[in-house]
Write a protein that holds these residues in place. Structure first.
Motif, short mmCIF file in Angstrom:
data_model
loop_
_atom_site.label_atom_id
_atom_site.label_comp_id
_atom_site.label_asym_id
_atom_site.label_seq_id
_atom_site.Cartn_x
_atom_site.Cartn_y
_atom_site.Cartn_z
N ALA A 184 -2.71 -17.85 -27.09
CA ALA A 184 -2.30 -16.91 -26.05
C ALA A 184 -3.35 -16.83 -24.94
N ALA A 185 -2.89 -16.61 -23.72
CA ALA A 185 -3.79 -16.57 -22.57
C ALA A 185 -4.80 -15.43 -22.68
N ASN A 186 -4.43 -14.36 -23.40
CA ASN A 186 -5.34 -13.21 -23.52
C ASN A 186 -6.16 -13.25 -24.82
N ALA A 187 -6.26 -14.42 -25.42
CA ALA A 187 -7.03 -14.56 -26.66
C ALA A 187 -8.50 -14.22 -26.40
N THR A 188 -9.17 -13.75 -27.43
CA THR A 188 -10.57 -13.32 -27.28
C THR A 188 -11.47 -14.48 -26.86
N TYR A 189 -11.22 -15.67 -27.40
CA TYR A 189 -12.05 -16.82 -27.10
C TYR A 189 -11.20 -17.93 -26.50
#
Length: 530
Positions: A184-189
């Motif tokens: 996902a584009a909003n992943a933490t890393y």
């Protein structure tokens, strides 16, 4: 200049004394240990307050040993007994050795070590002194050495740290651009952080959990993912998509050198199969192959550019063989060959293919002929070949060429068997080729096969410098680790090529950066773009 003249004189004095000790039968470590100077012209680049520095003279002797033997930093770290020999509490790790050479030693110290050590290497070979660990003389001889004793400057000193950082960053971007975990584009890393962690794990040769912990300590608690998070991300890469990603990365890497005249086309390539050992339970593990009666492992086939060109791996293909614990069909190596060559020809024109005996089969011969490439393959010696060799001996001939033809379901073509003196000792070697070669040129033609030695060093770097450890039974993890190690090898070679491409004249020496230095930059914080 006066000071430099004195330093060079001292360097030769050390070299002469060491040569004499070796000639008198001293072991290399003992001889270096006994060196007591003169060192007064040398300056320690680390101040006294530097945290935990290793003794300057001990580090100096360790690098003297390295320069005589040609050992890599990683190899040195595997010999703790050298610490006692050179007065160190322990052998520094790879990154400490790299920093010591580049930052603790100034130009004068590096010149002192190279001058004396290279003199010793030449003396050992010229005087036939028994020192098994010595490096080949060719590695320290420059074209000027035939006429005068001049030591060539270290190529790494041609480039500033900023040039090296920027070039490594560019190579890293080309190498990483083919891989997308589709998280996902909003992943933490982001993916780059996973790739940096994977690089660090290969550099330190540790498992995922330990590697992630050490990486966070190095880069910051919030910078890198935890080990279980890393493994979940790796498993996002489907095997087929991973190979496609490698092909895309190869396209990017080749695009970076496309305009350089020093990259020669068409290319000579080598095919080979390497193994990565596996020690666990084999039930339900169809990609694990039986290497022999006792050993098991994964097999990967690669195609690499060799010869007078930038050494790059252009294609990777998993090898799936039939073993007693699975229902795999019998391995048909010609299909692996077809896949590798097809992948490579998407990037560059392939002229000649060199394979080892594992590829000696009529189907492979015909596959290569159908792909319109030349081949040179050593042949297994059976009864027919033994009869020809016996007749050669009776006729007192050292070279013979036998015309033949291949007939298989995929087609047919004329070819030749070349009988030439073996380069590995007495006897006759037999090669198969589809090139018209006569008896007068057969031996010289078969010497091309010696170019394959590069692939041995290539696998040594991939598995020794870049491949991370894992005990995972998930094949997605195993394949990712190997493919990523090959990508890191290509990044290292691309960095070296791009640096040298900007220098006038030929630079025909070892890589500017060691593999260890390159991976330390790749997994570290590089200079950001302007």
């Amino acid at each position: 200049m006066e000071r430099r003249d004195c330093r060079i004189t001292h360097a030769y004095m050390v070299g002469i004394n060491l040569r004499n000790d070796l000639r008198d039968g001293a072991a290399l470590c003992a001889a270096i240990q006994s060196i007591d100077g003169p060192f007064e012209t040398l300056k320690d680049g680390y101040p006294d307050w530097h945290p935990g520095p290793h003794p300057f003279e001990g580090i100096l002797k360790l690098f003297y040993y390295r320069e005589i033997t040609g050992q890599s930093y990683r190899t040195l770290a595997k010999y703790p007994e050298l610490a006692d020999a050179f007065g160190l509490t322990r052998i520094p790790d790879e990154s400490v050795l790299s920093r010591a050479w580049r930052h603790r030693f100034d130009d004068g110290v590096r010149e002192f070590i190279r001058t004396g050590a290279h003199y010793v290497v030449k003396e050992i070979h010229d005087r036939d002194i028994g020192v098994p660990a010595v490096r080949p003389k060719a590695e320290v001889v420059t074209p000027r050495d035939d006429h005068e004793n001049v030591i060539e400057d270290d190529p790494s000193e041609t480039f500033s740290d900023e040039q090296i950082y920027r070039t490594t960053r560019l190579a890293r971007e080309h190498g990483f651009e083919g891989f997308d975990s589709e998280r996902a584009a909003n992943a933490t890393y982001d993916d780059t952080q996973f790739f940096e962690l994977q690089t660090y794990m290969g550099m330190t040769r540790c498992g995922t959990a330990q590697g992630a912990t050490r990486f966070q300590y190095r880069r910051g608690q919030d910078y890198g993912p935890h080990g279980d998070t890393h493994l979940r991300a790796v498993k996002q890469f489907d095997p087929d998509e991973l190979i496609e990603g490698f092909e895309e990365a190869t396209t990017g890497i080749l695009s970076a050198i496309a305009s350089e005249a020093s990259f020669r086309r068409p290319v000579t390539v080598a095919l080979d199969i390497t193994t990565v050992p596996y020690y666990g339970d084999v039930d339900g593990m169809p990609m694990v192959n039986g290497l022999d009666e006792k050993n098991r492992g994964y097999k990967f086939a690669t195609l690499s550019i060799i010869g007078h060109n930038v050494p790059l791996v252009l294609a990777v293909e998993p090898v799936r063989e039939s073993s007693r614990w699975d229902n795999n069909p019998s391995n048909q190596v010609h299909r692996t060959v077809r896949s590798l060559i097809t992948q490579a020809k998407e990037h560059v024109p392939v002229e000649t293919v060199l394979c080892d005996r594992e590829f000696d089969s009529k189907r492979v011969y015909q596959t290569l002929e159908n792909l319109d490439v030349n081949y040179l393959i050593p042949k297994r010696v059976h009864q027919d070949e033994k009869e020809v060799i016996a007749q050669m001996e009776a006729d007192e001939k050292e070279v013979a060429v036998e015309t033949a033809a291949v007939y298989v379901e995929m087609g047919s073509h004329p070819m030749r068997f070349l009988y030439v003196p073996s380069t590995k000792g007495e006897g006759t070697a037999v090669f198969a080729t589809n090139i018209r070669v006569g008896p007068d040129e057969a031996e010289a033609f078969c010497r091309r096969y010696s170019r394959r030695w590069q692939i041995e060093n290539e696998y040594k770097s991939i598995k020794g410098d870049f491949l991370a450890k894992t005990s995972s039974k998930d094949y997605r993890v195993r394949l990712f680790y190997f493919v990523f190690a090959v990508v890191l090898y290509n990044i290292w070679r691309l960095t070296d090529f791009l640096l040298k491409a900007g220098v006038d004249g030929d630079m025909e020496y070892a890589p500017i950066l060691t593999a260890g230095e390159c991976v330390e930059l790749v997994c570290g914080k590089l200079i950001p773009p302007d």
